[in-house]
Motif scaffolding. Structure first.
Motif, short mmCIF file in Angstrom:
data_model
loop_
_atom_site.label_atom_id
_atom_site.label_comp_id
_atom_site.label_asym_id
_atom_site.label_seq_id
_atom_site.Cartn_x
_atom_site.Cartn_y
_atom_site.Cartn_z
N LYS A 98 0.86 -1.18 0.00
CA LYS A 98 0.00 0.00 0.00
C LYS A 98 0.89 1.23 0.00
O LYS A 98 2.12 1.14 0.18
CB LYS A 98 -0.92 0.00 1.22
CG LYS A 98 -0.19 0.09 2.54
CD LYS A 98 -1.14 0.02 3.71
CE LYS A 98 -0.43 0.24 5.04
NZ LYS A 98 0.69 -0.68 5.27
N ALA A 99 0.29 2.40 -0.20
CA ALA A 99 1.05 3.65 -0.19
C ALA A 99 1.82 3.77 1.12
O ALA A 99 1.28 3.54 2.21
CB ALA A 99 0.10 4.84 -0.36
N ARG A 114 10.95 -5.03 -13.97
CA ARG A 114 11.60 -3.84 -13.42
C ARG A 114 10.68 -2.64 -13.51
O ARG A 114 10.63 -1.81 -12.61
CB ARG A 114 12.92 -3.61 -14.17
CG ARG A 114 13.75 -2.51 -13.58
CD ARG A 114 15.20 -2.65 -13.95
NE ARG A 114 15.95 -1.44 -13.67
CZ ARG A 114 17.27 -1.37 -13.61
NH1 ARG A 114 17.99 -2.46 -13.79
NH2 ARG A 114 17.88 -0.23 -13.36
N TRP A 115 9.90 -2.54 -14.59
CA TRP A 115 8.97 -1.42 -14.75
C TRP A 115 7.90 -1.45 -13.65
O TRP A 115 7.51 -0.40 -13.13
CB TRP A 115 8.30 -1.48 -16.12
CG TRP A 115 7.39 -0.32 -16.41
CD1 TRP A 115 7.73 0.88 -16.92
CD2 TRP A 115 5.98 -0.27 -16.18
NE1 TRP A 115 6.63 1.69 -17.04
CE2 TRP A 115 5.53 1.01 -16.60
CE3 TRP A 115 5.05 -1.18 -15.67
CZ2 TRP A 115 4.20 1.41 -16.50
CZ3 TRP A 115 3.72 -0.79 -15.58
CH2 TRP A 115 3.30 0.49 -16.00
N VAL A 116 7.43 -2.63 -13.28
CA VAL A 116 6.40 -2.73 -12.25
C VAL A 116 6.88 -2.15 -10.93
O VAL A 116 6.18 -1.38 -10.28
CB VAL A 116 5.94 -4.20 -12.07
CG1 VAL A 116 5.09 -4.36 -10.81
CG2 VAL A 116 5.15 -4.65 -13.28
N VAL A 117 8.11 -2.53 -10.52
CA VAL A 117 8.59 -2.07 -9.21
C VAL A 117 9.22 -0.69 -9.25
O VAL A 117 9.17 0.06 -8.27
CB VAL A 117 9.59 -3.09 -8.61
CG1 VAL A 117 8.89 -4.42 -8.34
CG2 VAL A 117 10.81 -3.29 -9.49
N GLU A 118 9.81 -0.34 -10.39
CA GLU A 118 10.56 0.91 -10.47
C GLU A 118 9.70 2.07 -10.96
O GLU A 118 9.95 3.24 -10.60
CB GLU A 118 11.75 0.71 -11.41
CG GLU A 118 12.76 1.83 -11.40
CD GLU A 118 13.96 1.55 -12.28
OE1 GLU A 118 15.05 2.06 -11.99
OE2 GLU A 118 13.81 0.80 -13.28
N THR A 119 8.67 1.80 -11.75
CA THR A 119 7.86 2.86 -12.35
C THR A 119 6.41 2.82 -11.89
O THR A 119 5.85 3.84 -11.47
CB THR A 119 7.90 2.77 -13.88
OG1 THR A 119 9.27 2.84 -14.32
CG2 THR A 119 7.10 3.91 -14.52
N GLY A 125 2.51 5.42 -4.59
CA GLY A 125 3.08 5.74 -3.30
C GLY A 125 3.90 4.64 -2.68
O GLY A 125 4.20 4.69 -1.48
N VAL A 126 4.30 3.63 -3.46
CA VAL A 126 5.13 2.54 -2.95
C VAL A 126 6.56 2.77 -3.44
O VAL A 126 6.82 2.81 -4.64
CB VAL A 126 4.62 1.17 -3.43
CG1 VAL A 126 5.52 0.06 -2.92
CG2 VAL A 126 3.18 0.95 -3.00
N GLU A 127 7.48 2.91 -2.51
CA GLU A 127 8.87 3.18 -2.85
C GLU A 127 9.59 1.89 -3.24
O GLU A 127 9.19 0.80 -2.83
CB GLU A 127 9.58 3.82 -1.66
CG GLU A 127 8.97 5.14 -1.21
CD GLU A 127 9.62 5.66 0.05
OE1 GLU A 127 10.14 6.79 0.02
OE2 GLU A 127 9.62 4.94 1.06
N CYS A 128 10.65 2.03 -4.02
CA CYS A 128 11.41 0.87 -4.46
C CYS A 128 12.90 1.19 -4.46
O CYS A 128 13.31 2.28 -4.87
CB CYS A 128 10.98 0.44 -5.85
SG CYS A 128 11.97 -0.91 -6.54
N THR A 129 13.69 0.25 -3.99
CA THR A 129 15.14 0.33 -4.06
C THR A 129 15.66 -0.87 -4.83
O THR A 129 15.32 -2.01 -4.51
CB THR A 129 15.77 0.34 -2.66
OG1 THR A 129 15.26 1.45 -1.92
CG2 THR A 129 17.29 0.44 -2.75
#
Length: 394
Positions: A98-99, A114-119, A125-129
């Motif tokens: 969630k956000a 990668r697009w799903v998690v990075e973009t 509102g979900v951050e990704c590293t």
């Protein structure tokens, strides 16, 4: 059904449902909806008081057979079949965040993953590293108080890096996060992420499970509690369900999975060894070779290599294109796990949307080529490569 059956038996008989007609091959229940004997029966089913099917978007007998068969093979309690591999990846990740939450993902991912998690995830509102997943310290350093999901492929696409799944899972358990593993390149025959401590496994069933280039499909597998609490409602209300026809096709494909993977692995191992001796080739990356950078991890968590090999030609893009164009049996395609041998140039296809710097981080150069072995005769494939390499300057 016996839970002690070996994979080749599970994949022929596991989860089979037969109608009153006693058919040998699984039936296709190609229907959108289902009828009820009475209004009271419909009410009870919608309340969940009685078992049964409601709507094909939620489930169907054919899809259930495919899901149960995959559960037997994977050692999972429950599964949901999806319309494509990317539907499986998206559902497995997005249904549990969630956000304000945070995802840590290995940077070596298929472009769409990668697009799903990075973009996509950050838009909600979900951050990704993204981290170099080969070093467990990188995972540890990336953890935040709001980290909820670890996501990785192993072996990775296209350079067949291997990540210590058990090590990542131990870290996730310490912080209360869930590990999602895309296990496509290993296949469920060579690697069991759930046994290694992962919590969720996803597949593009389009690849080895169908294995014959016919249809799209995906599957998410986990324990029943996680699916009931996270995936169930997401699946019902967002509609990534697999078509019953595709489920039936995959049921037929999975019956021959061990036979195909055995032949594919034998062929790709021979080709990897052959390529490693050629002057035009700078390096070969294959999980079945002792010179693989993560050979020690492979020995611990994989029972076999892979049906794919990555290699780098010294002549860059020009050499890669010359080789691919000169092959006669092997066809140029971005798919993999097919009964037909396929080859692709990641820098201009599957990973073309990454920056030059991002591709370099992943070890994808202009000369990198990914080969997926089919079920053709191994000698013919080796000879095809030998002839094609004559068009490549050393």
């Amino acid at each position: 059904m016996s839970k002690n059956w070996r994979p080749a038996t599970q994949l022929v008989h596991g989860g089979t449902l037969r109608s009153q007609y006693g058919e040998t091959s699984e039936a296709i229940f190609l229907t959108q909806g289902f009828v009820y004997d009475t209004s009271e029966a419909a009410e009870a089913r919608f309340k969940g008081e009685t078992d049964g099917y409601i709507y094909a978007r939620y489930g169907s007998p054919t899809n259930d057979m495919f899901e149960k068969r995959m559960c037997m093979l994977e050692g999972a309690e429950d599964a949901r079949a999806t319309a494509s591999g990317m539907a499986a990846v998206s559902a497995a990740i997005l249904c549990q965040v969630k956000a304000g939450d945070h995802i840590v993902a290995a940077r070596a991912l298929f472009g769409s993953c990668r697009w799903v998690v990075e973009t996509l995830a950050p838009k909600y509102g979900v951050e990704c590293t993204l981290v170099d997943g080969r070093d467990l310290k990188n995972w540890e350093d990336a953890v935040r108080p709001n980290t909820k999901v670890f996501f990785l492929e192993s072996p990775t696409n296209p350079t067949l890096e291997v990540i210590d799944i058990a090590g990542v899972a131990r870290l996730a358990d310490q912080i209360g996060a869930k590990v999602v593993v895309d296990n496509v390149f290993a296949t469920p025959l060579f690697q069991k992420p759930l046994e290694l401590g992962a919590h969720i496994v996803v597949y593009s069933a389009t690849k080895h499970i169908d294995g014959q280039g016919r249809c799209l499909g995906g599957v998410v597998l986990s324990d029943k509690q996680w699916i009931d609490e996270n995936l169930h409602d997401y699946f019902r209300h967002t509609g990534p369900a697999m078509s019953p026809f595709n489920a039936w096709t995959l049921l037929k494909g999975i019956e021959t999975l061990p036979l195909r993977v055995r032949q594919q692995t034998e062929s790709v191992r021979r080709i990897a060894d052959f390529l490693a001796e050629q002057p035009q080739v700078a390096r070969v990356i294959y999980p079945g070779r002792k010179d693989h950078p993560q050979a020690d991890i492979i020995a611990k968590q994989m029972s076999g290599g892979s049906t794919l090999v990555a290699f780098e030609l010294k002549g860059g893009k020009e050499a890669a294109f010359a080789l691919q164009n000169a092959l006669e049996i092997v066809r140029i395609s971005n798919n993999l796990g097919d009964s037909k041998s396929l080859i692709t140039h990641p820098a201009t296809t599957t990973h073309k949307n990454l920056t030059d710097e991002a591709r370099a981080e992943l070890g994808i150069s202009a000369g990198t080529v990914r080969f997926s072995a089919g079920i053709e005769d191994s000698e013919d494939l080796v000879e095809d490569f030998a002839k094609a390499l004559r068009s490549v300057t050393a």
